[in-house]
Design an enzyme around this catalytic site. Structure first.
Site, PDB file in Angstrom:
ATOM      1  N   LYS A   1     -10.333  -0.570  10.621  1.00 34.14           N
ATOM      2  CA  LYS A   1     -10.511  -1.751   9.777  1.00 34.14           C
ATOM      3  C   LYS A   1     -10.911  -2.973  10.608  1.00 34.14           C
ATOM      4  O   LYS A   1     -11.035  -4.072  10.082  1.00 34.14           O
ATOM      5  CB  LYS A   1      -9.227  -2.055   9.009  1.00 34.14           C
ATOM      6  CG  LYS A   1      -8.897  -0.999   7.951  1.00 34.14           C
ATOM      7  CD  LYS A   1      -7.644  -1.371   7.196  1.00 34.14           C
ATOM      8  CE  LYS A   1      -7.029  -0.219   6.443  1.00 34.14           C
ATOM      9  NZ  LYS A   1      -7.746   0.156   5.229  1.00 34.14           N
TER      10      LYS A   1
ATOM     11  N   ASP B   1       3.173  -4.543   8.111  1.00 37.54           N
ATOM     12  CA  ASP B   1       1.953  -3.768   7.929  1.00 37.54           C
ATOM     13  C   ASP B   1       0.778  -4.732   8.115  1.00 37.54           C
ATOM     14  O   ASP B   1       0.470  -5.524   7.229  1.00 37.54           O
ATOM     15  CB  ASP B   1       1.960  -3.149   6.523  1.00 37.54           C
ATOM     16  CG  ASP B   1       0.631  -2.470   6.191  1.00 37.54           C
ATOM     17  OD1 ASP B   1      -0.331  -2.601   6.957  1.00 37.54           O
ATOM     18  OD2 ASP B   1       0.576  -1.815   5.130  1.00 37.54           O
TER      19      ASP B   1
ATOM     20  N   HIS C   1       0.863  -1.181   0.000  1.00 36.24           N
ATOM     21  CA  HIS C   1       0.000   0.000   0.000  1.00 36.24           C
ATOM     22  C   HIS C   1       0.902   1.235   0.000  1.00 36.24           C
ATOM     23  O   HIS C   1       2.003   1.200   0.549  1.00 36.24           O
ATOM     24  CB  HIS C   1      -0.820  -0.055   1.288  1.00 36.24           C
ATOM     25  CG  HIS C   1      -1.937   0.932   1.370  1.00 36.24           C
ATOM     26  ND1 HIS C   1      -1.724   2.248   1.688  1.00 36.24           N
ATOM     27  CD2 HIS C   1      -3.278   0.793   1.203  1.00 36.24           C
ATOM     28  CE1 HIS C   1      -2.891   2.876   1.711  1.00 36.24           C
ATOM     29  NE2 HIS C   1      -3.853   2.016   1.416  1.00 36.24           N
TER      30      HIS C   1
END
Ligand SMILES: Cc1ncc(COP(=O)(O)O)c(C=O)c1O
Lengths: 118, 431
Positions: free
Chosen positions: B222, B196, B119
Site C-alpha cells: 500500500k 493498524d 478492517h
C-alpha cells in the site's frame, strides 16, 4: 457483441418484465447474495409441469435485475427439467454479455434461485 | 510537480487506448520504477538465503535484508531494529500478535476492545481468539464523524480490558483517529495497544515512540513496495515474552528432540525463508517516500480530497461518508449515490444515526456501487466497490456496499475531473 449497459439491457432494469409479486402462486423461492446485498424473491405458477406464470421482486444491481427479467421471460413455458438443465453458459449467451469474474455471481443469482425453486 | 512518470504502470497500461486513472491506492498502490529496479538489482546480483550461508553472497544478502530492517526502524522511529518483524502484510502481522498473545497473555474473561470501523484483518483474529479462549470482544461505536472519540474509548473500557486495537486511518471513512490521545487513556490502565497503520504508512509520518503503541502493523504494497512484504513493530518489552507464531527454520537457537530454544528477536517471529527481495523493495519504497517528503504527500492527499469533495458534491443524490475537512482525514473517500428514476417508490436510504447498527432497507433505486465501478472501468477509471472487508461497518452505515476512491502521489486534479465525467456518464446510463 457485448450488450452490457446498452439500451435493451437497461430497459430490462428500468422496466423489468414480470416485476411485482403475484398471488396466487404455487412455489416461492428466495435468493440472496450477501456480499453485494442483492436479494430476489420469485413466484411460479405451473400448468402441469410447465411454468405458466412467473413474477419477481429484487433489490440489487443493474446486472442482477436485468438478468432476472430476461431469464424469467425466457423461462416461461419451459418445464422443470429444462429449467434445471439450463446452464450458466446458456444464460450468458441469452444475455449477450461478457462479465469480469467478480460480477458473474450477479447473473447467477436469478438462475440459482429458480433452479432451487423448481 | 507530477510523480506519475515515476510509475511505469501509467505508460504501459491502457484501457482501450484510454489512460489509466487509478483511484484504488488504498487497496494497493502502484510501484515506482526505483522500487522495481531495486528488487531486480537484488535478484540479479545478491540473491541468496539469509542468516545461513557461510559464503560471501549469503552474507551480502543478509546485510541487505538487515539493512532494510534498519531502514524500516528509522522510518517508524523504533528504538531498536529487533523491534521490526518482517511479515507478509498487515493481516499476518495482526494474526501473529493475536495468536501469540493467546498462548501466554490472555486469560478467560479478559476483554479486548476494537472499533466498528475495523478492517476484517483487525477484527477476525480477535474474534477467533475470543471464541477459543473465552475472551470478550467489545466493539466501540464510532461518532457522527466516523471517528473513534476519546470519550467513547473511556466509556467502552472494562476493568478487564487488556488490549485495544484500532486503525490509524479508516480505510472506508478516511478518518484519522486520535491514536496518541487514545494511547494516553490506555496507558493509565496498562492496556496493550495495537495500531493498524495499513492506511497511514506512506501517507502520514509514523512515530511509534510518539504514539507509544505496543504494536503497529502495515503492508508494503500500500506504499509502493512489492506485495508480500509487511511489517510488525512490537515493543521489545512485550514481544520478547511472546511465543513464536510459526515454527520452522531460521528461528531457533538450539533444537533437540523434545525441546527447542527460540532465537532472539526478531528472528523467532520470522520462521522459514523470508521475503528478502520484498524487504529490499520496501526499503526502496521508503527511500522514495522520504525523497518526496510527507509534507508534500500530505499536501497532495489534502488537495485531492478537497477537490474530490467539491466534484462529488455536485452529483445529485450523492452521500459522502466521513468528515469533510481534508485536514482531519486521509485521501480515502467512500460514497453512495441514489438513483434518479425509481423503478417503484420505496423507502429512501438516509444516514440516520438513530438506527445505528441496524441494517436499514436500501432504496431499490440506488446506483449499485458494482454497476458504477463496472461502467467507470470501461472509461479506464479504477475505483473500489463493495463491502471493503468491513461488513460490521457497512451494517452501521446501513448499506451492503459503497464506492471508494483513494489517492497516492501519482494522482492529480485531472484524475478527479475524469472521474467526475465518468460518474456523470454512468448516471446517464443508469438513470
Ligand atoms: C485498515 C486496513 N487494515 C488491514 C488491511 C489488510 O491489509 P493486507 O491485505 O495487506 O493484509 C487493509 C487493506 O485493505 C486496511 O485498509
Amino acid at each position: 457483441m457485448d450488450l452490457l449497459y446498452t439500451d435493451i439491457f437497461l430497459l430490462h432494469y428500468h422496466a423489468p418484465k414480470n416485476y411485482g409479486l403475484h398471488v396466487p402462486f404455487d412455489i416461492e423461492a428466495k435468493g440472496e447474495n450477501t456480499l453485494c446485498g442483492d436479494s430476489l424473491t420469485l413466484r411460479l405458477t405451473f400448468a402441469r409441469d410447465c411454468v405458466q406464470a412467473i413474477s419477481f421482486e429484487s433489490e440489487g444491481c443493474v446486472i442482477s435485475r436485468a438478468a432476472s427479467s430476461l431469464l424469467f421471460e425466457y423461462i416461461k413455458g419451459k418445464n422443470r427439467k429444462e429449467i434445471k438443465e439450463f446452464s450458466p453458459y446458456a444464460l450468458f449467451e441469452l444475455l449477450g454479455i461478457t462479465l469480469t469474474a467478480a460480477r458473474i455471481k450477479c447473473v447467477l443469482l436469478p438462475l440459482e434461485t429458480i433452479q432451487k425453486g423448481v | 510537480m507530477s510523480y506519475k512518470n515515476d510509475f511505469p504502470m501509467f505508460a504501459r497500461f491502457k484501457k482501450e487506448k484510454k489512460p489509466l486513472v487509478y483511484l484504488d491506492s488504498a487497496s494497493t498502490a502502484q510501484m515506482p520504477q526505483c522500487v522495481i529496479d531495486a528488487v531486480r538489482e537484488f535478484e540479479e546480483t545478491t540473491r541468496a538465503n539469509v542468516h545461513r550461508g557461510i559464503y560471501e553472497l549469503s552474507e551480502r544478502a543478509t546485510e541487505c535484508y538487515e539493512g532494510a530492517r534498519e531502514r524500516v526502524r528509522k522510518f517508524v522511529n523504533a528504538r531498536r531494529a529487533r523491534e521490526i518483524v518482517f511479515t507478509r502484510n498487515t493481516t499476518e502481522s495482526i494474526n501473529l500478535v493475536a495468536y501469540s498473545l493467546t498462548k501466554t497473555f490472555f486469560k478467560k474473561g479478559d476483554h479486548i476492545l476494537i472499533s466498528r470501523g475495523e478492517h476484517h484483518s483487525n477484527f477476525l483474529p480477535w474474534q477467533m481468539i475470543a471464541k477459543e479462549k473465552g475472551i470478550i470482544l467489545d466493539i466501540l461505536e464510532l461518532n457522527k464523524e466516523g471517528e473513534i472519540a476519546i470519550e467513547a474509548v473511556k466509556k467502552a473500557l472494562h476493568p478487564k480490558t487488556r488490549l485495544a486495537a484500532f486503525s490509524h486511518i479508516s480505510h472506508v471513512l478516511g478518518t484519522i483517529n486520535p491514536i496518541e490521545k487514545i494511547r494516553k487513556t490506555l496507558r493509565k490502565r496498562n492496556i496493550l495497544f495495537l495500531v493498524d497503520a495499513a492506511q497511514s504508512a506512506g501517507h502520514i509520518p509514523i512515530d511509534v515512540q510518539k504514539i507509544g503503541c505496543d504494536f503497529l502493523a502495515f503492508s508494503g504494497h500500500k506504499m509502493g513496495a512489492p506485495m508480500g512484504i509487511g511489517v510488525l513493530y512490537g515493543r521489545e518489552e512485550i514481544v520478547h515474552t511472546m511465543e513464536p507464531f510459526l515454527r520452522g527454520g531460521g528461528m531457533i537457537r538450539k533444537v533437540d528432540i523434545t525441546n527447542t530454544e527460540w532465537d532472539e528477536l526478531p528472528y523467532k517471529f520470522e520462521a522459514g525463508t523470508p521475503n528478502v527481495s520484498g524487504a529490499i523493495g520496501l526499503e526502496a519504497a521508503i527511500n522514495y517516500i522520504t525523497s518526496i517528503g510527507f509534507k508534500e504527500i500530505r499536501a497532495i492527499d489534502e488537495k485531492l480530497t478537497k477537490r474530490a469533495f467539491a466534484q462529488l458534491k455536485k452529483i445529485p443524490g450523492i452521500h459522502i461518508f466521513g468528515p469533510e475537512d481534508p485536514r482531519t482525514r486521509g485521501g480515502v473517500i467512500s460514497f453512495t449515490i441514489e438513483g434518479i428514476h425509481p423503478v417503484r417508490s420505496s423507502i429512501h436510504f438516509q444516514q440516520d444515526s438513530s438506527h445505528r447498527g441496524r441494517l436499514r432497507r436500501i432504496t431499490s433505486n440506488w446506483v449499485h456501487p458494482h454497476d458504477l465501478a463496472t461502467i467507470l472501468d470501461r472509461e479506464g477509471i479504477a475505483i473500489r466497490a463493495g463491502h471493503h472487508c468491513a461488513m460490521p461497518l457497512m451494517k452501521y452505515l446501513g448499506v451492503p456496499a459503497v464506492s471508494r476512491i483513494s489517492f497516492w502521489v501519482y494522482n492529480s486534479v485531472s484524475d478527479i475531473e475524469v472521474l467526475g465525467r465518468g460518474i456523470e456518464k454512468a448516471l446517464r446510463i443508469l438513470a
